[in-house]
Structure formats: structure tokens, C-alpha cells
Enzyme design. Structure first.
Site, PDB file in Angstrom:
ATOM      1  N   HIS A  53       0.810  -1.224   0.000  1.00 10.64           N
ATOM      2  CA  HIS A  53       0.000   0.000   0.000  1.00 10.64           C
ATOM      3  C   HIS A  53       0.844   1.276   0.000  1.00 10.64           C
ATOM      4  O   HIS A  53       0.336   2.348  -0.314  1.00 10.64           O
ATOM      5  CB  HIS A  53      -1.029  -0.019   1.149  1.00 10.64           C
ATOM      6  CG  HIS A  53      -0.504   0.338   2.497  1.00 10.64           C
ATOM      7  ND1 HIS A  53      -0.209  -0.595   3.469  1.00 10.64           N
ATOM      8  CD2 HIS A  53      -0.239   1.550   3.049  1.00 10.64           C
ATOM      9  CE1 HIS A  53       0.197   0.038   4.552  1.00 10.64           C
ATOM     10  NE2 HIS A  53       0.194   1.338   4.321  1.00 10.64           N
ATOM     11  N   ASP A  56      -0.605  -7.526   1.332  1.00 13.49           N
ATOM     12  CA  ASP A  56       0.010  -6.190   1.435  1.00 13.49           C
ATOM     13  C   ASP A  56       1.528  -6.312   1.557  1.00 13.49           C
ATOM     14  O   ASP A  56       2.104  -6.115   2.630  1.00 13.49           O
ATOM     15  CB  ASP A  56      -0.582  -5.458   2.652  1.00 13.49           C
ATOM     16  CG  ASP A  56      -0.233  -3.975   2.655  1.00 13.49           C
ATOM     17  OD1 ASP A  56       0.344  -3.505   1.646  1.00 13.49           O
ATOM     18  OD2 ASP A  56      -0.524  -3.301   3.658  1.00 13.49           O
ATOM     19  N   SER A  78       4.037   2.103   8.471  1.00 17.69           N
ATOM     20  CA  SER A  78       3.643   1.153   7.424  1.00 17.69           C
ATOM     21  C   SER A  78       4.834   0.683   6.614  1.00 17.69           C
ATOM     22  O   SER A  78       5.693   1.491   6.254  1.00 17.69           O
ATOM     23  CB  SER A  78       2.672   1.828   6.468  1.00 17.69           C
ATOM     24  OG  SER A  78       1.395   1.751   6.994  1.00 17.69           O
TER      25      SER A  78
END
Ligand code: 4AZ
Length: 422
Positions: A231, A276, A372
Site C-alpha cells: 500500500h 500487502d 507502514s
């Protein structure tokens, strides 16, 4: 009634000059002896590190192909057995107090011989003679490993030892995956408000920057490849505008490198965040140093369990919707069983087999925006660190019953090999 004051005449003691001289002389001698004793004590108790590169040949019930691959379960098992045999050899010797550790760095196969390559680290008092030390180490290893029970069975005659310096030792350790040098003992509660880490504590951590601005974390898995989240590249795709920096601060970084290629998982799905994961190739390899080197990847079959020690690190926000940080932070988190994480009050079946949960059901211990793509790591019994997860998503940060959700790296072990050859 009047009392006459009594005035006492003070007596003065006059010493003969030779007595004064004698006292001064004795005082000087006492002082000199004290200084001598202190210097001797400090020197005698000062310990110096001695590093050795050791090779030894052994026979095993396992074939080289079964344990030769670094960081595999069999590699770890074989390393552990040989390391503890060597440790035990010194434990029964007069230099047991000087032994620090043994560390297998690799195995090789030469002319049908299996060889273990290892580092031995001692701390001897600096008065001891180098020649004697070297001879003793060789002798103890030969004598004690002869009687050690296997498998594996070490051939005592094959043992070769070579003294190496600190730089050589560092180079060997930096080339191994998952090693850490600077380990602080203070543990923070969360990245949200947690403590800053020291240089070299998490040497595989990278910051991914788009046009020079930190966007995501990433993890170094060899000299040229990073693992991150898919992402991170959802809207920002051009590798030429991405850079990866290394070191505990974003500004100034220890090292900086452009990206050559970004590979996002073909099945990445938004907004479910399933699959992901991405890998990114650096435009040039980074040289391994004490503060920048790679993590180990776990076998596809490896299972992490509740109770395993885990840390997440990142430059992300201290609270939901907060700003990214210039200095790397860490937080110890608990592995949370997927069944519990999928309960209605938690993520209500949103956790797929490609995800894992970590944090705390009480809240507070969590990753946050800007973390992230960064690493969730766990050590094995040899204190070698593995990439267990990739920071992926979560319902805000640090909320009760909403732990961090991570990409389950073991589910992508073969995918990583197919894209990078690692
Ligand atoms: C994010 O938006 C994000 N609390 C990362 C991790 C978590 C939540 C959000 C986990 O990058």
C-alpha cells in the site's frame, strides 16, 4: 568571689629536622606503594577482547543441503548444537570465566567434509600472554570436543583457529543476517510516545521517502533488496522519485540510496489490505556496517506463537493522525492469535491467513501512520532476529481491542524468493 584567670602557657613541639624528613620519606613510600597497588589491580582486572575464527569438520546424520542454508530451521538447530558443544568444552576448562560466546557464521562442504565456520570471543586479563592463550584455546577444544556426545560429531584433529581483529569480527557478524550490536535494555511501551532507539539497534530498518519526504518504513533483506508494504506504492509508483535511507535518524541519514525497481504483489487488494507486500530493489547495493545490515527471513513453515518476543520499529506517528518522527522508535508487542483477533469486538473476521495481529488487547502498544511497510521482528534462541511481519493496517493506533495488523511474512517466503532470488 574573684578568681584569677589561669593562663596556660602552650607547649610547642619541635621536631628534629631528621625526624621530619623521615616522616615525609615514609609517607612518600606509603603513597607510592598505594598507587602501585591500584595501578596493578586496575591493569590486572582490565579485560581485553580476543576474537578467533575457528573452522572444524564434523559428521552429521543430516546432509549439507538440509542445514546449509543460512537462517533455515535446520541451520539454526545445527548451529545451536555446535555452539553449545564449544561452550561446554570451555565450561569445563580453567578459562571458563574468560569465554564470552561462540557463534556459527556459516557451514561449507569441502572434499566430502562438512565444515563449521565460527567466531569465538573471549575476554582475557590483559597481562596474559597471547601465545599461551592461543595454544590453550586449541588444546581445550581438541581435548574436550573429543569426548563430546553427538550428533554432530566433531573431528578434534580438524580444528583450526586464527586470531582476528575487531574489524574482521564486525565484518563477519555484519554479513550474517539478523545480528544486532547495540542493544539497550530499556523497553518502551509503544512507538506512540515510546523511547528513541540507539544507532545500530535495528540495523535493517529503512525509511522510504517520496520526493525526500518520509512515507513508509521498509526492511533490508540483502544488500540490494527491501521488503515493504504494497500500500506504500498505491499512488506513488515511480521508483525514480523514491529514496531509501538508513540509520536511526532520517536527517541526517547514515546512508541513502535511490530505488531501481518496485514490485508490488499481484494480488494486493485495497481496501481489504490482503497481500500487502512489496519488494524494492536499490539502485546500488548498500555496504554492510555495524549500523546497516540485513534481517533474516523465516522459513515458510515457521510459526510464531503468543509469548514470542516481538518488536515493531518505525519513524511513524506517536498517535493517530500525528506527525512522523525524525528519530527511530521501538515498541515491544505481543503476538495475538488470529482467532482472538478475528472476534467481533476486535476485527470481526477481517484478518486473512496472509495477516497476523500484534500489539496489546489493552491498547497502547502499537504501530501508527508512517510505520507502514516497516518491520515486526522476533529473535530465535540464538538471538538472531527474523522478519515476522510488515506493518500493514489497523483501526487507528493503540486502541483497546484494535491491535496492529501485519503482513504475515511466512506466507510470502516463496513469493519473496521468486521476485528477488533470496
Ligand atoms: C497507517 O495508516 C497505519 N495501528 C499503520 C499501522 C496502524 C494503523 C495505521 C496500526 O499507516
Amino acid at each position: 568571689m574573684y578568681r584569677p584567670a589561669v593562663v596556660r602557657a602552650r607547649k610547642r613541639i619541635y621536631l628534629e629536622p631528621w625526624v621530619t624528613g623521615l616522616i615525609a620519606f615514609i609517607s612518600l613510600i606509603v603513597l607510592a606503594v598505594c598507587i602501585g597497588l591500584i595501578v596493578h589491580y586496575v591493569r590486572y582486572n582490565q579485560r581485553k577482547t580476543y576474537n578467533y575464527y575457528v573452522t572444524l569438520s564434523f559428521t552429521s546424520d543430516k546432509l549439507y543441503d538440509e542445514f546449509g542454508q543460512e537462517a533455515s530451521k535446520n541451520f539454526t538447530e545445527m548451529s545451536q548444537k555446535i555452539e553449545s558443544m564449544v561452550k561446554n568444552a570451555f565450561h569445563k576448562s580453567p578459562i571458563r570465566g574468560d569465554f564470552v560466546k561462540s557463534h556459527v557464521i556459516k557451514f561449507s562442504q569441502e572434499e566430502h567434509r562438512l565444515l563449521a565456520h565460527m567466531l569465538l570471543i573471549f575476554r582475557f586479563r590483559s597481562t596474559e600472554d597471547l601465545e599461551t592463550i592461543n595454544k590453550n584455546i586449541q588444546r581445550f577444544l581438541q581435548e574436550r570436543l573429543q569426548d563430546a556426545v553427538g550428533p554432530p560429531k566433531v573431528d578434534p584433529e580438524s580444528i583450526e583457529i586464527k586470531k582476528i581483529n575487531e574489524t574482521e569480527t564486525d565484518n563477519y557478524l555484519n554479513n550474517c543476517c539478523g545480528t544486532r550490536r547495540n542493544k539497550s535494555t530499556n523497553q518502551s511501551l509503544r512507538i506512540v510516545g515510546g523511547t528513541e532507539v540507539e544507532e545500530g539497534e535495528w540495523p535493517w530498518q529503512a525509511s522510504l521517502q517520496w520526493d525526500g519526504i518520509h512515507r513508509c518504513g521498509a526492511t533490508l533483506i540483502n544488500g540490494t533488496w527491501l521488503v515493504s508494504a504494497a500500500h506504500c506504492f498505491r499512488t506513488y509508483k515511480d521508483p525514480a522519485r523514491w529514496t531509501a535511507s538508513f540509520g536511526v535518524t532520517i536527517k541526517p541519514p547514515k546512508m541513502k540510496q535511490g530505488l531501481r525497481r518496485i514490485i508490488v504483489h499481484e494480488k494486493y487488494n485495497y481496501p481489504s489490505h490482503d497481500y500487502d507486500i512489496s519488494v524494492a530493489e536499490l539502485s546500488r547495493p548498500v555496504p554492510y556496517t555495524n549500523t546497516v545490515h540485513r534481517i533474516c527471513l523465516p522459513d515458510a513453515s515457521h510459526e510464531f506463537h503468543p509469548g514470542d518476543q516481538m518488536f515493531v520499529t518505525g519513524f511513524g506517528a506517536l498517535q493517530n493522525d500525528g506527525n512522523s518522527q525524525n528519530h527511530l522508535r521501538q515498541v515491544q508487542v505481543d503476538f495475538i492469535d488470529t482467532k482472538i483477533c478475528n472476534e467481533p469486538q476486535a476485527y470481526n473476521d477481517a484478518i486473512t491467513p496472509r495477516m497476523l495481529c500484534a500489539g496489546s488487547l489493552k491498547g497502547q502498544k502499537d504501530a501508527c501512520q508512517g510505520d507502514s511497510g516497516g518491520p515486526l521482528v522476533s529473535p530465535d534462541a540464538r538471538d538472531i532476529w527474523y522478519l515476522a511481519g510488515i506493518v500493514s493496517w489497523g483501526d487507528e493506533c493503540g486502541q483497546p481491542n484494535k491491535p496492529g495488523v501485519y503482513t504475515r511474512v511466512t506466507a510470502f517466503r516463496d513469493w519473496i524468493t521468486s521476485k528477488t532470488g533470496i
